[in-house]
Design a protein around this motif. Structure first.
Motif, PDB file in Angstrom:
ATOM      1  N   THR A 180     -50.463 -47.196  -6.545  1.00  0.00           N
ATOM      2  CA  THR A 180     -49.192 -47.432  -7.230  1.00  0.00           C
ATOM      3  C   THR A 180     -48.069 -47.685  -6.227  1.00  0.00           C
ATOM      4  OG1 THR A 180     -48.787 -45.051  -7.371  1.00  0.00           O
ATOM      5  CG2 THR A 180     -49.816 -46.112  -9.261  1.00  0.00           C
ATOM      6  N   LYS A 181     -48.108 -47.037  -5.081  1.00  0.00           N
ATOM      7  CA  LYS A 181     -47.075 -47.273  -4.067  1.00  0.00           C
ATOM      8  C   LYS A 181     -47.268 -48.628  -3.391  1.00  0.00           C
ATOM      9  CE  LYS A 181     -45.869 -42.532  -2.929  1.00  0.00           C
ATOM     10  NZ  LYS A 181     -45.818 -41.511  -1.882  1.00  0.00           N
ATOM     11  N   ASN A 182     -48.521 -49.053  -3.218  1.00  0.00           N
ATOM     12  CA  ASN A 182     -48.773 -50.350  -2.578  1.00  0.00           C
ATOM     13  C   ASN A 182     -48.313 -51.517  -3.435  1.00  0.00           C
ATOM     14  OD1 ASN A 182     -49.828 -49.353  -0.223  1.00  0.00           O
ATOM     15  ND2 ASN A 182     -51.966 -49.615  -0.808  1.00  0.00           N
ATOM     16  N   LYS A 183     -48.276 -51.345  -4.738  1.00  0.00           N
ATOM     17  CA  LYS A 183     -47.813 -52.424  -5.612  1.00  0.00           C
ATOM     18  C   LYS A 183     -46.329 -52.687  -5.430  1.00  0.00           C
ATOM     19  CE  LYS A 183     -51.213 -51.736  -9.239  1.00  0.00           C
ATOM     20  NZ  LYS A 183     -51.439 -51.340 -10.635  1.00  0.00           N
ATOM     21  N   ASN A 184     -45.587 -51.658  -5.065  1.00  0.00           N
ATOM     22  CA  ASN A 184     -44.133 -51.778  -4.995  1.00  0.00           C
ATOM     23  C   ASN A 184     -43.594 -51.996  -3.588  1.00  0.00           C
ATOM     24  OD1 ASN A 184     -44.095 -51.275  -7.742  1.00  0.00           O
ATOM     25  ND2 ASN A 184     -43.873 -49.074  -7.471  1.00  0.00           N
ATOM     26  N   SER A 185     -44.432 -51.905  -2.572  1.00  0.00           N
ATOM     27  CA  SER A 185     -43.904 -52.023  -1.213  1.00  0.00           C
ATOM     28  C   SER A 185     -44.605 -53.144  -0.456  1.00  0.00           C
ATOM     29  CB  SER A 185     -44.081 -50.707  -0.453  1.00  0.00           C
ATOM     30  OG  SER A 185     -45.436 -50.479  -0.180  1.00  0.00           O
ATOM     31  N   GLU A 186     -43.965 -53.577   0.611  1.00  0.00           N
ATOM     32  CA  GLU A 186     -44.538 -54.620   1.451  1.00  0.00           C
ATOM     33  C   GLU A 186     -45.530 -54.048   2.449  1.00  0.00           C
ATOM     34  OE1 GLU A 186     -41.297 -56.626   3.253  1.00  0.00           O
ATOM     35  OE2 GLU A 186     -40.437 -57.256   1.338  1.00  0.00           O
ATOM     36  N   HIS A 187     -45.340 -52.807   2.850  1.00  0.00           N
ATOM     37  CA  HIS A 187     -46.228 -52.161   3.813  1.00  0.00           C
ATOM     38  C   HIS A 187     -47.347 -51.476   3.050  1.00  0.00           C
ATOM     39  CE1 HIS A 187     -43.273 -52.969   6.891  1.00  0.00           C
ATOM     40  NE2 HIS A 187     -42.326 -52.374   6.137  1.00  0.00           N
ATOM     41  N   LYS A 188     -48.549 -51.993   3.239  1.00  0.00           N
ATOM     42  CA  LYS A 188     -49.707 -51.463   2.523  1.00  0.00           C
ATOM     43  C   LYS A 188     -50.290 -50.276   3.286  1.00  0.00           C
ATOM     44  CE  LYS A 188     -49.536 -54.845  -0.410  1.00  0.00           C
ATOM     45  NZ  LYS A 188     -49.026 -54.666  -1.729  1.00  0.00           N
ATOM     46  N   LYS A 189     -50.582 -49.197   2.560  1.00  0.00           N
ATOM     47  CA  LYS A 189     -51.209 -48.032   3.161  1.00  0.00           C
ATOM     48  C   LYS A 189     -52.717 -48.117   2.982  1.00  0.00           C
ATOM     49  CE  LYS A 189     -47.618 -44.585   2.986  1.00  0.00           C
ATOM     50  NZ  LYS A 189     -47.310 -43.208   2.627  1.00  0.00           N
ATOM     51  N   SER A 190     -53.434 -47.553   3.934  1.00  0.00           N
ATOM     52  CA  SER A 190     -54.892 -47.582   3.893  1.00  0.00           C
ATOM     53  C   SER A 190     -55.431 -46.400   3.090  1.00  0.00           C
ATOM     54  CB  SER A 190     -55.440 -47.520   5.320  1.00  0.00           C
ATOM     55  OG  SER A 190     -56.840 -47.449   5.294  1.00  0.00           O
ATOM     56  N   LYS A 191     -56.545 -46.627   2.407  1.00  0.00           N
ATOM     57  CA  LYS A 191     -57.177 -45.584   1.604  1.00  0.00           C
ATOM     58  C   LYS A 191     -58.474 -45.102   2.239  1.00  0.00           C
ATOM     59  CE  LYS A 191     -57.346 -48.201  -1.998  1.00  0.00           C
ATOM     60  NZ  LYS A 191     -57.609 -48.729  -3.331  1.00  0.00           N
ATOM     61  N   SER A 192     -58.761 -45.514   3.464  1.00  0.00           N
ATOM     62  CA  SER A 192     -60.068 -45.217   4.062  1.00  0.00           C
ATOM     63  C   SER A 192     -60.288 -43.715   4.250  1.00  0.00           C
ATOM     64  CB  SER A 192     -60.217 -45.946   5.396  1.00  0.00           C
ATOM     65  OG  SER A 192     -59.260 -45.488   6.326  1.00  0.00           O
ATOM     66  N   LYS A 193     -59.235 -42.981   4.576  1.00  0.00           N
ATOM     67  CA  LYS A 193     -59.380 -41.530   4.749  1.00  0.00           C
ATOM     68  C   LYS A 193     -59.769 -40.866   3.431  1.00  0.00           C
ATOM     69  CE  LYS A 193     -55.922 -38.503   4.971  1.00  0.00           C
ATOM     70  NZ  LYS A 193     -54.702 -37.832   5.415  1.00  0.00           N
ATOM     71  N   HIS A 194     -59.190 -41.331   2.346  1.00  0.00           N
ATOM     72  CA  HIS A 194     -59.478 -40.738   1.045  1.00  0.00           C
ATOM     73  C   HIS A 194     -60.858 -41.142   0.532  1.00  0.00           C
ATOM     74  CE1 HIS A 194     -55.474 -39.177   0.934  1.00  0.00           C
ATOM     75  NE2 HIS A 194     -54.995 -40.376   1.199  1.00  0.00           N
ATOM     76  N   VAL A 195     -61.306 -42.336   0.901  1.00  0.00           N
ATOM     77  CA  VAL A 195     -62.658 -42.752   0.536  1.00  0.00           C
ATOM     78  C   VAL A 195     -63.674 -41.884   1.276  1.00  0.00           C
ATOM     79  CG1 VAL A 195     -64.326 -44.644   0.664  1.00  0.00           C
ATOM     80  CG2 VAL A 195     -61.983 -45.101  -0.056  1.00  0.00           C
ATOM     81  N   LYS A 196     -63.397 -41.592   2.549  1.00  0.00           N
ATOM     82  CA  LYS A 196     -64.289 -40.715   3.316  1.00  0.00           C
ATOM     83  C   LYS A 196     -64.315 -39.315   2.711  1.00  0.00           C
ATOM     84  CE  LYS A 196     -63.588 -43.203   7.624  1.00  0.00           C
ATOM     85  NZ  LYS A 196     -62.909 -43.199   8.928  1.00  0.00           N
ATOM     86  N   LEU A 197     -63.160 -38.802   2.293  1.00  0.00           N
ATOM     87  CA  LEU A 197     -63.121 -37.491   1.644  1.00  0.00           C
ATOM     88  C   LEU A 197     -63.879 -37.499   0.324  1.00  0.00           C
ATOM     89  CD1 LEU A 197     -59.484 -36.181   2.177  1.00  0.00           C
ATOM     90  CD2 LEU A 197     -61.596 -35.170   2.993  1.00  0.00           C
ATOM     91  N   LEU A 198     -63.814 -38.601  -0.403  1.00  0.00           N
ATOM     92  CA  LEU A 198     -64.555 -38.731  -1.646  1.00  0.00           C
ATOM     93  C   LEU A 198     -66.062 -38.658  -1.383  1.00  0.00           C
ATOM     94  CD1 LEU A 198     -64.286 -39.401  -4.723  1.00  0.00           C
ATOM     95  CD2 LEU A 198     -64.589 -41.774  -4.059  1.00  0.00           C
TER      96      LEU A 198
END
Length: 69
Positions: A33-51
């Motif tokens: 939801t934050k990536n849709k509204n901002s120009e700077h995209k955050k990575s989700k790789s840490k959360h995928v590893k935790l999953l």
């Protein structure tokens, strides 16, 4: 250790695995939801590893408890 304590330990470990998966999915949803509204995209790789870690913990606790396989 008696059987009741072993059962409790395995169920607690399974609960922790599910909790880790739940928190990482919620964090990935927040990042989306934050990536849709901002120009700077955050990575989700840490959360995928935790999953994946949470899934492994859950499956191992079920295997050790004898409810899977």
């Amino acid at each position: 250790m008696n059987d009741l304590m072993k059962d409790f330990l395995y169920y607690f470990i399974a609960f922790l695995g599910i909790l880790i998966m739940f928190i990482s999915v919620i964090n990935m949803w927040i990042i989306d939801t934050k990536n849709k509204n901002s120009e700077h995209k955050k990575s989700k790789s840490k959360h995928v590893k935790l999953l994946i870690v949470g899934l492994i913990v859950y499956i191992l606790s079920r295997i050790l408890h004898g409810q899977l396989l």
